[in-house]
Write an enzyme that holds these catalytic residues in place. Structure first.
Site, PDB file in Angstrom:
ATOM      1  N   ARG A 178      44.319  34.930  34.109  1.00  0.00           N
ATOM      2  CA  ARG A 178      44.435  33.541  34.897  1.00  0.00           C
ATOM      3  C   ARG A 178      44.088  32.410  33.840  1.00  0.00           C
ATOM      4  O   ARG A 178      44.073  31.220  33.896  1.00  0.00           O
ATOM      5  CB  ARG A 178      43.151  33.733  35.869  1.00  0.00           C
TER       6      ARG A 178
ATOM      7  N   ARG B  38      40.099  26.153  44.337  1.00  0.00           N
ATOM      8  CA  ARG B  38      40.750  27.136  43.600  1.00  0.00           C
ATOM      9  C   ARG B  38      42.296  26.628  43.558  1.00  0.00           C
ATOM     10  O   ARG B  38      42.707  27.078  42.214  1.00  0.00           O
ATOM     11  CB  ARG B  38      40.968  28.242  44.917  1.00  0.00           C
TER      12      ARG B  38
ATOM     13  N   ARG C   4      43.932  33.839  57.070  1.00  0.00           N
ATOM     14  CA  ARG C   4      43.743  34.893  56.585  1.00  0.00           C
ATOM     15  C   ARG C   4      42.647  35.761  57.411  1.00  0.00           C
ATOM     16  O   ARG C   4      41.439  35.279  57.598  1.00  0.00           O
ATOM     17  CB  ARG C   4      43.775  35.343  55.131  1.00  0.00           C
TER      18      ARG C   4
ATOM     19  N   LYS D  38      50.203  37.201  46.824  1.00  0.00           N
ATOM     20  CA  LYS D  38      50.327  38.533  45.811  1.00  0.00           C
ATOM     21  C   LYS D  38      49.899  39.668  46.274  1.00  0.00           C
ATOM     22  O   LYS D  38      50.609  40.699  45.953  1.00  0.00           O
ATOM     23  CB  LYS D  38      49.265  37.830  44.401  1.00  0.00           C
TER      24      LYS D  38
ATOM     25  N   ARG E  22      37.330  35.666  54.411  1.00  0.00           N
ATOM     26  CA  ARG E  22      36.592  35.628  53.014  1.00  0.00           C
ATOM     27  C   ARG E  22      35.772  34.344  52.843  1.00  0.00           C
ATOM     28  O   ARG E  22      36.170  33.234  53.247  1.00  0.00           O
ATOM     29  CB  ARG E  22      37.794  35.603  51.779  1.00  0.00           C
TER      30      ARG E  22
HETATM   31  P1  AP5 Z   1      47.634  37.227  50.123  1.00  0.00           P
HETATM   32  O1  AP5 Z   1      48.812  38.297  50.021  1.00  0.00           O
HETATM   33  O2  AP5 Z   1      46.151  37.646  50.644  1.00  0.00           O
HETATM   34  O3  AP5 Z   1      47.642  36.229  49.046  1.00  0.00           O
HETATM   35  P2  AP5 Z   1      47.070  36.263  47.644  1.00  0.00           P
HETATM   36  O4  AP5 Z   1      47.933  35.537  46.625  1.00  0.00           O
HETATM   37  O5  AP5 Z   1      46.770  37.893  47.277  1.00  0.00           O
HETATM   38  O6  AP5 Z   1      45.930  35.437  47.627  1.00  0.00           O
HETATM   39  P3  AP5 Z   1      44.410  35.392  47.052  1.00  0.00           P
HETATM   40  O7  AP5 Z   1      43.597  34.361  47.943  1.00  0.00           O
HETATM   41  O8  AP5 Z   1      43.837  36.676  47.077  1.00  0.00           O
HETATM   42  O9  AP5 Z   1      44.632  34.906  45.721  1.00  0.00           O
HETATM   43  P4  AP5 Z   1      43.472  34.430  44.598  1.00  0.00           P
HETATM   44  O10 AP5 Z   1      44.391  34.441  43.660  1.00  0.00           O
HETATM   45  O11 AP5 Z   1      43.023  32.816  45.146  1.00  0.00           O
HETATM   46  O12 AP5 Z   1      42.261  35.372  44.860  1.00  0.00           O
HETATM   47  P5  AP5 Z   1      41.707  36.671  43.932  1.00  0.00           P
HETATM   48  O13 AP5 Z   1      41.331  37.633  45.115  1.00  0.00           O
HETATM   49  O14 AP5 Z   1      42.948  36.961  43.089  1.00  0.00           O
HETATM   50  O15 AP5 Z   1      48.180  36.309  51.506  1.00  0.00           O
HETATM   51  C1  AP5 Z   1      47.395  35.359  52.030  1.00  0.00           C
HETATM   52  C2  AP5 Z   1      47.683  35.221  53.497  1.00  0.00           C
HETATM   53  O16 AP5 Z   1      49.054  34.917  53.796  1.00  0.00           O
HETATM   54  C3  AP5 Z   1      47.414  36.563  54.198  1.00  0.00           C
HETATM   55  O17 AP5 Z   1      46.775  36.345  55.508  1.00  0.00           O
HETATM   56  C4  AP5 Z   1      48.748  37.200  54.370  1.00  0.00           C
HETATM   57  O18 AP5 Z   1      48.879  38.032  55.567  1.00  0.00           O
HETATM   58  C5  AP5 Z   1      49.584  36.020  54.454  1.00  0.00           C
HETATM   59  N1  AP5 Z   1      50.895  36.255  54.042  1.00  0.00           N
HETATM   60  C6  AP5 Z   1      51.245  37.045  52.652  1.00  0.00           C
HETATM   61  N2  AP5 Z   1      52.579  36.634  52.446  1.00  0.00           N
HETATM   62  C7  AP5 Z   1      52.978  36.016  53.579  1.00  0.00           C
HETATM   63  C8  AP5 Z   1      54.483  35.551  53.827  1.00  0.00           C
HETATM   64  N3  AP5 Z   1      55.477  36.028  53.058  1.00  0.00           N
HETATM   65  N4  AP5 Z   1      54.465  35.005  55.279  1.00  0.00           N
HETATM   66  C9  AP5 Z   1      53.546  34.662  55.863  1.00  0.00           C
HETATM   67  N5  AP5 Z   1      51.992  34.891  55.667  1.00  0.00           N
HETATM   68  C10 AP5 Z   1      52.195  35.895  54.556  1.00  0.00           C
HETATM   69  O19 AP5 Z   1      40.611  35.924  43.434  1.00  0.00           O
HETATM   70  C11 AP5 Z   1      39.246  35.657  44.043  1.00  0.00           C
HETATM   71  C12 AP5 Z   1      38.591  34.899  42.905  1.00  0.00           C
HETATM   72  O20 AP5 Z   1      38.014  35.962  42.007  1.00  0.00           O
HETATM   73  C13 AP5 Z   1      38.884  33.979  42.079  1.00  0.00           C
HETATM   74  O21 AP5 Z   1      38.938  32.470  42.918  1.00  0.00           O
HETATM   75  C14 AP5 Z   1      38.066  33.816  40.834  1.00  0.00           C
HETATM   76  O22 AP5 Z   1      36.726  33.374  41.296  1.00  0.00           O
HETATM   77  C15 AP5 Z   1      37.888  35.362  40.868  1.00  0.00           C
HETATM   78  N6  AP5 Z   1      38.742  35.824  39.725  1.00  0.00           N
HETATM   79  C16 AP5 Z   1      39.691  36.938  40.084  1.00  0.00           C
HETATM   80  N7  AP5 Z   1      40.625  37.082  39.104  1.00  0.00           N
HETATM   81  C17 AP5 Z   1      40.108  36.404  38.001  1.00  0.00           C
HETATM   82  C18 AP5 Z   1      40.457  35.920  36.846  1.00  0.00           C
HETATM   83  N8  AP5 Z   1      41.450  36.810  35.941  1.00  0.00           N
HETATM   84  N9  AP5 Z   1      39.637  35.329  35.732  1.00  0.00           N
HETATM   85  C19 AP5 Z   1      38.573  34.710  36.557  1.00  0.00           C
HETATM   86  N10 AP5 Z   1      38.174  34.967  37.744  1.00  0.00           N
HETATM   87  C20 AP5 Z   1      38.900  35.559  38.607  1.00  0.00           C
HETATM   88 MG    MG Z   2      44.867  38.440  46.944  1.00  0.00          MG
END
Ligand code: AP5
Ligand code: MG
Length: 210
Positions: free
Chosen positions: A88, A166, A122, A13, A155
Site C-alpha cells: 500500500r 481511507r 457492506r 478486492k 466493520r
Molecule cells: P469488498 O470486496 O469487501 O471490497 P474491498 O476492496 O475488499 O474493500 P476493503 O474495505 O476490504 O478494502 P480496504 O483496502 O479498505 O480494507 P482492508 O481490509 O484491505 O466489497 C465491498 C462491498 O461491495 C461488499 O459489501 C461487497 O459485497 C460489495 N461488492 C463487491 N464487489 C461488488 C460489485 N462488483 N458490485 C456490487 N457490489 C459489490 O484494510 C483495512 C485496514 O487495514 C486499512 O485501512 C489499514 O488500516 C490496514 N491495512 C491493511 N493492509 C495494509 C497495508 N498494506 N499497510 C498498512 N495498513 C494496512
Molecule cells: Mg477487503
C-alpha cells in the site's frame, strides 16, 4: 501465479479474490483480514493496530511487511498467491520485491461514489469473513452468513468518516503504486464498476484465462 490486488477501499478486492482463489488455485492473503484476526485475538499486534485501522489510517510499514513476509514463508504460497491490500506504499512494494517476485498487479478501480455505496452497505461475517451487501449481495437470512450461518456485522472502519479518511490515505500513499507497477509492465487495469460476474469476467480476460 503471484498476484497483487490494488485498488481503493471497497473496490471489491476481497469479493474478486474469493473467486480468484478458485480460478487461480492459490491462497487469498488479505493484510486487512490478517490484522482483523489479530484484533479479534487481542494479540500485541492486534492491540497496537486496532485504533489505527478503526480510524482509517495505515499501519506502519515495518509491522505490515513483517506480517506479510511471515505469511509468504508458509508452504501453501509456493504455487502463488493473491495479495489483497499489500503493498500500500512504495516502501512496502520495494520491500516485497526483496522477498517475492510477483507476476501481475490487478488494478481494481471504481469511482468514489461507488466506494461509499458499497462500503456503507457492506456486512461481514464475524465467523468466516464472507462479505455481503444490503442491496447488491443480500444474505438469504437477514443478519446471518450464507456460508457458515455466522452473525453479520458492520466493520468499524465502514463509518462515513473513516471511509473518507481511507480514500484520502489511498490517494496519498497507495495511488503512486499504479505508476510504479505500470512502469515495470506488471499492471492490468480492471473495470470494477459492474456486477460481480462482469468484474470476474474482466479479471479473467485481463489474465488471458478463458
Ligand atoms: P469488498 O470486496 O469487501 O471490497 P474491498 O476492496 O475488499 O474493500 P476493503 O474495505 O476490504 O478494502 P480496504 O483496502 O479498505 O480494507 P482492508 O481490509 O484491505 O466489497 C465491498 C462491498 O461491495 C461488499 O459489501 C461487497 O459485497 C460489495 N461488492 C463487491 N464487489 C461488488 C460489485 N462488483 N458490485 C456490487 N457490489 C459489490 O484494510 C483495512 C485496514 O487495514 C486499512 O485501512 C489499514 O488500516 C490496514 N491495512 C491493511 N493492509 C495494509 C497495508 N498494506 N499497510 C498498512 N495498513 C494496512
Ligand atoms: Mg477487503
Amino acid at each position: 501465479m503471484k498476484l497483487i490486488f490494488l485498488g481503493p477501499p471497497g473496490a471489491g478486492k476481497g469479493t474478486l479474490a474469493a473467486q480468484g482463489v478458485v480460478i487461480c488455485k492459490v491462497p487469498h492473503i488479505s493484510t486487512g483480514a490478517l490484522f482483523r484476526s489479530a484484533i479479534a485475538a487481542m494479540s500485541p499486534v492486534g492491540c497496537k493496530v486496532k485504533p489505527i485501522i478503526e480510524g482509517g489510517g495505515l499501519v506502519d510499514d515495518e509491522t505490515t511487511i513483517l506480517l506479510v513476509k511471515e505469511r509468504l514463508a508458509q508452504q501453501d504460497t509456493q504455487r502463488g498467491y493473491i495479495l489483497d491490500g499489500f503493498p500500500r506504499t512504495i516502501f512496502q512494494a520495494e520491500a516485497l520485491a526483496t522477498f517475492s517476485a510477483i507476476d501481475k498487479v490487478i488494478n481494481v478501480d471504481i469511482p468514489d461514489a461507488t466506494v461509499l455505496e458499497r462500503l456503507l452497505g457492506r456486512r461481514v461475517c464475524r465467523n468466516c469473513g464472507a462479505n455481503f451487501h444490503i442491496t447488491f449481495h443480500k444474505p438469504k437470512q437477514e443478519h446471518h452468513c450464507d456460508v457458515c450461518g455466522g452473525e453479520l456485522f458492520i466493520r468499524k472502519d465502514d463509518q462515513e468518516g473513516a471511509i473518507r479518511k481511507r480514500l484520502e490515505v489511498y490517494r496519498e500513499q497507495t495511488l503512486p503504486l499504479i505508476a510504479y507497477y505500470r512502469k515495470q509492465g506488471l499492471l492490468l487495469d480492471i473495470d470494477a464498476r459492474g456486477p460481480v460476474d462482469t468484474v470476474v469476467a474482466n479479471f479473467k480476460k485481463a489474465l488471458g484465462i478463458s
